[in-house]
Design a protein around this motif. Structure first.
Motif, PDB file in Angstrom:
ATOM      1  N   PHE A 231       2.111  11.728  -5.652  1.00 54.28           N
ATOM      2  CA  PHE A 231       1.609  11.274  -6.939  1.00 54.28           C
ATOM      3  C   PHE A 231       0.563  12.238  -7.497  1.00 54.28           C
ATOM      4  O   PHE A 231       0.590  12.599  -8.673  1.00 54.28           O
ATOM      5  N   GLU A 232      -0.355  12.660  -6.652  1.00 55.71           N
ATOM      6  CA  GLU A 232      -1.406  13.560  -7.113  1.00 55.71           C
ATOM      7  C   GLU A 232      -0.852  14.914  -7.546  1.00 55.71           C
ATOM      8  O   GLU A 232      -1.298  15.486  -8.542  1.00 55.71           O
TER       9      GLU A 232
ATOM     10  N   LYS B 185       0.834  -1.193   0.000  1.00 52.99           N
ATOM     11  CA  LYS B 185       0.000   0.000   0.000  1.00 52.99           C
ATOM     12  C   LYS B 185       0.876   1.254   0.000  1.00 52.99           C
ATOM     13  O   LYS B 185       1.951   1.280   0.601  1.00 52.99           O
ATOM     14  N   LEU B 186       0.384   2.287  -0.656  1.00 54.04           N
ATOM     15  CA  LEU B 186       1.073   3.567  -0.661  1.00 54.04           C
ATOM     16  C   LEU B 186       0.744   4.331   0.620  1.00 54.04           C
ATOM     17  O   LEU B 186      -0.355   4.228   1.157  1.00 54.04           O
ATOM     18  N   THR B 187       1.708   5.120   1.082  1.00 55.63           N
ATOM     19  CA  THR B 187       1.480   5.961   2.248  1.00 55.63           C
ATOM     20  C   THR B 187       0.720   7.221   1.825  1.00 55.63           C
ATOM     21  O   THR B 187       0.628   7.551   0.634  1.00 55.63           O
ATOM     22  N   ASP B 188       0.217   7.958   2.790  1.00 55.47           N
ATOM     23  CA  ASP B 188      -0.468   9.216   2.485  1.00 55.47           C
ATOM     24  C   ASP B 188       0.473  10.192   1.786  1.00 55.47           C
ATOM     25  O   ASP B 188       0.065  10.904   0.852  1.00 55.47           O
ATOM     26  N   ASP B 189       1.723  10.236   2.216  1.00 54.09           N
ATOM     27  CA  ASP B 189       2.694  11.140   1.593  1.00 54.09           C
ATOM     28  C   ASP B 189       2.950  10.745   0.137  1.00 54.09           C
ATOM     29  O   ASP B 189       3.095  11.615  -0.739  1.00 54.09           O
TER      30      ASP B 189
ATOM     31  N   PHE C  60       8.576   7.137  -6.950  1.00 59.22           N
ATOM     32  CA  PHE C  60       9.557   6.066  -7.133  1.00 59.22           C
ATOM     33  C   PHE C  60       9.696   5.303  -5.826  1.00 59.22           C
ATOM     34  O   PHE C  60       9.852   5.917  -4.759  1.00 59.22           O
ATOM     35  N   LEU C  61       9.647   3.975  -5.913  1.00 49.20           N
ATOM     36  CA  LEU C  61       9.721   3.104  -4.744  1.00 49.20           C
ATOM     37  C   LEU C  61      10.984   2.249  -4.863  1.00 49.20           C
ATOM     38  O   LEU C  61      11.011   1.260  -5.602  1.00 49.20           O
ATOM     39  N   PRO C  62      12.064   2.605  -4.193  1.00 49.20           N
ATOM     40  CA  PRO C  62      13.316   1.853  -4.322  1.00 49.20           C
ATOM     41  C   PRO C  62      13.234   0.490  -3.649  1.00 49.20           C
ATOM     42  O   PRO C  62      12.485   0.291  -2.687  1.00 49.20           O
ATOM     43  N   GLU C  63      13.976  -0.464  -4.208  1.00 40.79           N
ATOM     44  CA  GLU C  63      14.157  -1.787  -3.606  1.00 40.79           C
ATOM     45  C   GLU C  63      12.823  -2.483  -3.340  1.00 40.79           C
ATOM     46  O   GLU C  63      12.657  -3.157  -2.320  1.00 40.79           O
TER      47      GLU C  63
ATOM     48  N   MET D 289       6.170   4.670 -10.777  1.00 40.14           N
ATOM     49  CA  MET D 289       4.736   4.752 -11.061  1.00 40.14           C
ATOM     50  C   MET D 289       4.445   6.175 -11.505  1.00 40.14           C
ATOM     51  O   MET D 289       4.851   7.132 -10.838  1.00 40.14           O
ATOM     52  N   PHE D 290       3.782   6.339 -12.672  1.00 39.07           N
ATOM     53  CA  PHE D 290       3.506   7.703 -13.121  1.00 39.07           C
ATOM     54  C   PHE D 290       2.179   7.786 -13.867  1.00 39.07           C
ATOM     55  O   PHE D 290       1.727   6.844 -14.509  1.00 39.07           O
ATOM     56  N   HIS D 291       1.559   8.959 -13.772  1.00 40.33           N
ATOM     57  CA  HIS D 291       0.230   9.229 -14.314  1.00 40.33           C
ATOM     58  C   HIS D 291       0.219   9.067 -15.833  1.00 40.33           C
ATOM     59  O   HIS D 291       1.202   9.366 -16.514  1.00 40.33           O
TER      60      HIS D 291
END
Length: 266
Positions: free
Chosen positions: A11-12, A2-6, A18-21, A197-199
């Motif tokens: 993203f918005e 799951k993605l965090t609020d930050d 970017f999520l490393p490792e 991950m990108f829009h």
């Protein structure tokens, strides 16, 4: 995963994260080996540069077990379900290469521009989530992103069918210059196993690779099931027409496959 609020906020606002490792070296090793095997195959899904070097391998999840597992992996499926608020299906799947010394450019474009014009996708409720198979440096043809450019919606574009071996709806220089003046440029780099991950409307492109360091990235284009394409014009293995929601596999499925793969090689 799951993605965090930050992360959701970034993203918005910026249009990318970017999520490393996100994937282990063991998981990446088997994917790299299988990618090279696919690139050696003579099949219509594997597109090549004019030099003969591999450019992209479409629909690898349909004919390769390791990439089939990756296409159902919860670390990739769950973040997009979280953002879209519904199940997703596979609109497109590709393994993009920037071969050492010969990897060609990807012109400035928006992915959703192609999905809308060529596939009849109603809304930008699809996006790419990608996995680095090689280390991505600032100098081996990395993806360049224009932050906040996704806020402009679908931009006017021309259909470039001659610059490279892959046709794209591309943006003109004045548009790119204006967007960069507003949002700047970012170049996500990182070790194998990182996830970008990108829009779908984020403007991006990449230069050629004239270094000895190859760059392979897997792209899963996941679309909200309610946003299925209406008027496809491309081959089914480029723009899939199976709108079945993806059921995520177990988180350790790729690790188990890698272990079996290693024992078989021995």
């Amino acid at each position: 995963m799951k993605l965090t609020d930050d992360q959701i906020t970034q993203f918005e606002e910026e249009g990318w994260i970017f999520l490393p490792e996100a994937f282990s070296s063991e998981e990446i090793a088997v994917l790299k080996a299988e990618a090279e095997r696919i690139y050696d195959e003579d099949r219509p899904e594997v597109w090549r540069e004019t030099s003969g070097a591999p450019r992209t391998a479409f629909a690898a999840h349909t004919y390769n077990e390791a990439f089939g597992i990756l296409g159902r992996h919860p670390r990739l499926i769950e973040p997009l379900e979280q953002v879209f608020g519904e199940k997703v299906y596979m609109h497109q799947y590709k393994i993009n290469a920037k071969a050492s010394f010969t990897g060609d450019v990807w012109q400035w474009h928006q992915d959703y521009g192609t999905w809308a014009r060529d596939d009849g996708m109603p809304e930008p409720r699809a996006m790419n989530i990608s996995v680095f198979l090689d280390e991505v440096f600032t100098f081996n043809g990395p993806l360049m992103l224009i932050p906040r450019s996704h806020r402009h919606g679908v931009l006017q574009a021309g259909h470039d069918i001659s610059t490279t071996s892959y046709p794209l709806w591309t943006l003109d220089n004045d548009t790119v210059t204006r967007l960069v003046d507003e949002g700047g440029l970012v170049v996500p780099t990182g070790k194998p196993g990182g996830v970008l991950m990108f829009h779908g409307n984020l403007v991006h492109g990449s230069a050629g690779n004239i270094t000895p360091f190859p760059r392979k990235i897997v792209y899963l284009t996941l679309n909200a099931v309610s946003n299925y394409i209406r008027t496809p014009t491309r081959k089914e293995w480029i723009a899939h027409q199976d709108f079945t929601p993806i059921e995520a596999c177990e988180d350790d499925a790729l690790t188990k496959f890698a272990s079996t793969y290693k024992h078989a090689a021995e």
